[in-house]
Design a protein around this motif. Structure first.
Motif, PDB file in Angstrom:
ATOM      1  N   ARG A   1       0.837  -1.211   0.000  1.00  0.00           N
ATOM      2  CA  ARG A   1       0.000   0.000   0.000  1.00  0.00           C
ATOM      3  C   ARG A   1       0.866   1.253   0.000  1.00  0.00           C
ATOM      4  O   ARG A   1       0.607   2.195  -0.748  1.00  0.00           O
ATOM      5  N   ASN A   2       1.869   1.268   0.849  1.00  0.00           N
ATOM      6  CA  ASN A   2       2.727   2.451   0.947  1.00  0.00           C
ATOM      7  C   ASN A   2       3.547   2.669  -0.319  1.00  0.00           C
ATOM      8  O   ASN A   2       3.653   3.797  -0.806  1.00  0.00           O
TER       9      ASN A   2
ATOM     10  N   SER B   1      -7.882   6.570   0.142  1.00  0.00           N
ATOM     11  CA  SER B   1      -8.861   5.764  -0.589  1.00  0.00           C
ATOM     12  C   SER B   1      -8.195   4.557  -1.243  1.00  0.00           C
ATOM     13  O   SER B   1      -8.687   3.422  -1.141  1.00  0.00           O
ATOM     14  N   VAL B   2      -7.058   4.784  -1.897  1.00  0.00           N
ATOM     15  CA  VAL B   2      -6.328   3.690  -2.551  1.00  0.00           C
ATOM     16  C   VAL B   2      -5.817   2.704  -1.502  1.00  0.00           C
ATOM     17  O   VAL B   2      -5.924   1.486  -1.675  1.00  0.00           O
ATOM     18  N   LYS B   3      -5.274   3.218  -0.396  1.00  0.00           N
ATOM     19  CA  LYS B   3      -4.788   2.330   0.670  1.00  0.00           C
ATOM     20  C   LYS B   3      -5.930   1.482   1.226  1.00  0.00           C
ATOM     21  O   LYS B   3      -5.751   0.288   1.473  1.00  0.00           O
ATOM     22  N   ASN B   4      -7.085   2.096   1.420  1.00  0.00           N
ATOM     23  CA  ASN B   4      -8.240   1.342   1.916  1.00  0.00           C
ATOM     24  C   ASN B   4      -8.678   0.284   0.926  1.00  0.00           C
ATOM     25  O   ASN B   4      -8.997  -0.851   1.305  1.00  0.00           O
ATOM     26  N   ASP B   5      -8.715   0.642  -0.363  1.00  0.00           N
ATOM     27  CA  ASP B   5      -9.101  -0.322  -1.398  1.00  0.00           C
ATOM     28  C   ASP B   5      -8.106  -1.478  -1.477  1.00  0.00           C
ATOM     29  O   ASP B   5      -8.513  -2.638  -1.638  1.00  0.00           O
TER      30      ASP B   5
ATOM     31  N   ASP C   1      -8.699  -2.636 -10.760  1.00  0.00           N
ATOM     32  CA  ASP C   1      -9.430  -1.381 -10.655  1.00  0.00           C
ATOM     33  C   ASP C   1      -8.647  -0.410  -9.772  1.00  0.00           C
ATOM     34  O   ASP C   1      -8.573   0.783 -10.054  1.00  0.00           O
ATOM     35  N   VAL C   2      -8.022  -0.920  -8.716  1.00  0.00           N
ATOM     36  CA  VAL C   2      -7.184  -0.089  -7.846  1.00  0.00           C
ATOM     37  C   VAL C   2      -5.930   0.365  -8.605  1.00  0.00           C
ATOM     38  O   VAL C   2      -5.555   1.538  -8.565  1.00  0.00           O
ATOM     39  N   ILE C   3      -5.304  -0.555  -9.305  1.00  0.00           N
ATOM     40  CA  ILE C   3      -4.050  -0.254 -10.011  1.00  0.00           C
ATOM     41  C   ILE C   3      -4.253   0.765 -11.129  1.00  0.00           C
ATOM     42  O   ILE C   3      -3.379   1.574 -11.412  1.00  0.00           O
ATOM     43  N   ASP C   4      -5.427   0.759 -11.735  1.00  0.00           N
ATOM     44  CA  ASP C   4      -5.760   1.712 -12.815  1.00  0.00           C
ATOM     45  C   ASP C   4      -6.104   3.061 -12.187  1.00  0.00           C
ATOM     46  O   ASP C   4      -7.249   3.484 -12.159  1.00  0.00           O
ATOM     47  N   THR C   5      -5.084   3.743 -11.701  1.00  0.00           N
ATOM     48  CA  THR C   5      -5.308   4.966 -10.922  1.00  0.00           C
ATOM     49  C   THR C   5      -5.952   6.088 -11.726  1.00  0.00           C
ATOM     50  O   THR C   5      -6.671   6.908 -11.170  1.00  0.00           O
ATOM     51  N   ASN C   6      -5.711   6.135 -13.029  1.00  0.00           N
ATOM     52  CA  ASN C   6      -6.318   7.208 -13.824  1.00  0.00           C
ATOM     53  C   ASN C   6      -7.691   6.813 -14.374  1.00  0.00           C
ATOM     54  O   ASN C   6      -8.335   7.592 -15.071  1.00  0.00           O
ATOM     55  N   LYS C   7      -8.126   5.589 -14.074  1.00  0.00           N
ATOM     56  CA  LYS C   7      -9.479   5.085 -14.408  1.00  0.00           C
ATOM     57  C   LYS C   7      -9.809   5.163 -15.894  1.00  0.00           C
ATOM     58  O   LYS C   7     -10.943   5.369 -16.280  1.00  0.00           O
ATOM     59  N   ASP C   8      -8.783   4.911 -16.734  1.00  0.00           N
ATOM     60  CA  ASP C   8      -9.036   4.900 -18.181  1.00  0.00           C
ATOM     61  C   ASP C   8      -9.326   3.484 -18.698  1.00  0.00           C
ATOM     62  O   ASP C   8      -9.458   3.278 -19.898  1.00  0.00           O
ATOM     63  N   ARG C   9      -9.437   2.520 -17.785  1.00  0.00           N
ATOM     64  CA  ARG C   9      -9.766   1.122 -18.094  1.00  0.00           C
ATOM     65  C   ARG C   9      -8.703   0.453 -18.956  1.00  0.00           C
ATOM     66  O   ARG C   9      -8.967  -0.509 -19.668  1.00  0.00           O
TER      67      ARG C   9
ATOM     68  N   ILE D   1       4.575  -1.052 -14.254  1.00  0.00           N
ATOM     69  CA  ILE D   1       5.828  -1.048 -13.495  1.00  0.00           C
ATOM     70  C   ILE D   1       5.558  -0.711 -12.031  1.00  0.00           C
ATOM     71  O   ILE D   1       6.066  -1.373 -11.123  1.00  0.00           O
ATOM     72  N   PHE D   2       4.750   0.313 -11.783  1.00  0.00           N
ATOM     73  CA  PHE D   2       4.437   0.709 -10.407  1.00  0.00           C
ATOM     74  C   PHE D   2       3.712  -0.404  -9.659  1.00  0.00           C
ATOM     75  O   PHE D   2       3.964  -0.636  -8.477  1.00  0.00           O
ATOM     76  N   ALA D   3       2.801  -1.096 -10.338  1.00  0.00           N
ATOM     77  CA  ALA D   3       2.066  -2.185  -9.694  1.00  0.00           C
ATOM     78  C   ALA D   3       3.032  -3.299  -9.278  1.00  0.00           C
ATOM     79  O   ALA D   3       2.967  -3.798  -8.142  1.00  0.00           O
TER      80      ALA D   3
END
Length: 178
Positions: A32-33, A48-52, A102-110, A118-120
């Protein structure tokens, strides 16, 4: 079943974010961090992302509070679900990866671009950018993007398909060394 067990062992190792030989809340916190730091998320968005992410971990991986899971327990857990009802197992894994990506897609462009990919992987303790880039290339991105459903489908196949004759992109990615 042996083929699936081999893949589940790879998945287990990928979830052991801090590489201490067990999956625990420490792995949850580290992932998460790292994820929120890599994406430079702040304030409400970071929370929100940490909770998800925590919800994903506690729904699909660490299903009991303050649990630690050994590889043997992980394999027994997945094997029990799989053997009890293969269709229900596949549905659960579909929900699992729908939620995670859905969490990893931070910009929500699907879709997932290389940096998100890479970040994931980095958030889950896989730091070798060249290997992760090579794994991303297995998805045959169009205009630098892979549709989210393609990545989700690949992961669902990885954890649910016992047919070793089918191409398995996630397995190929793990075999590159990520």
């Amino acid at each position: 079943m042996e083929y699936l067990t081999q893949k589940w062992k790879m998945w287990y190792k990928s979830l052991d974010v801090n590489h201490d030989g067990k999956i625990s809340m420490e792995d949850v916190e580290e992932s998460r961090n790292k994820f929120t730091d890599l994406h430079h998320l702040l304030g409400d968005k970071a929370e929100s992302v940490k909770n998800d992410m925590k919800k994903w971990w506690t729904t699909y991986i660490l299903t009991t509070e303050n649990q630690e899971i050994s590889e043997e327990q992980f394999l027994a857990y997945l094997g029990g679900l799989y053997n009890a009802d293969k269709a229900a197992f596949r549905d659960r894994m579909q929900q699992c990866f729908d939620m995670m990506f859905d969490v990893i897609d931070t910009n929500k462009d699907r879709s997932i671009e290389l940096d998100e990919f890479i970040f994931a992987w980095k958030a889950f303790g896989h730091e070798n950018k060249d290997l992760v880039t090579k794994a991303f290339s297995l998805f045959d991105a169009k205009d630098g993007l892979v549709p989210l459903r393609d990545i989700v489908s690949a992961w669902v196949q990885f954890v649910t398909s016992d047919d070793s004759s089918k191409r398995d992109i996630v397995l190929e990615a793990f075999k590159t060394g990520v």
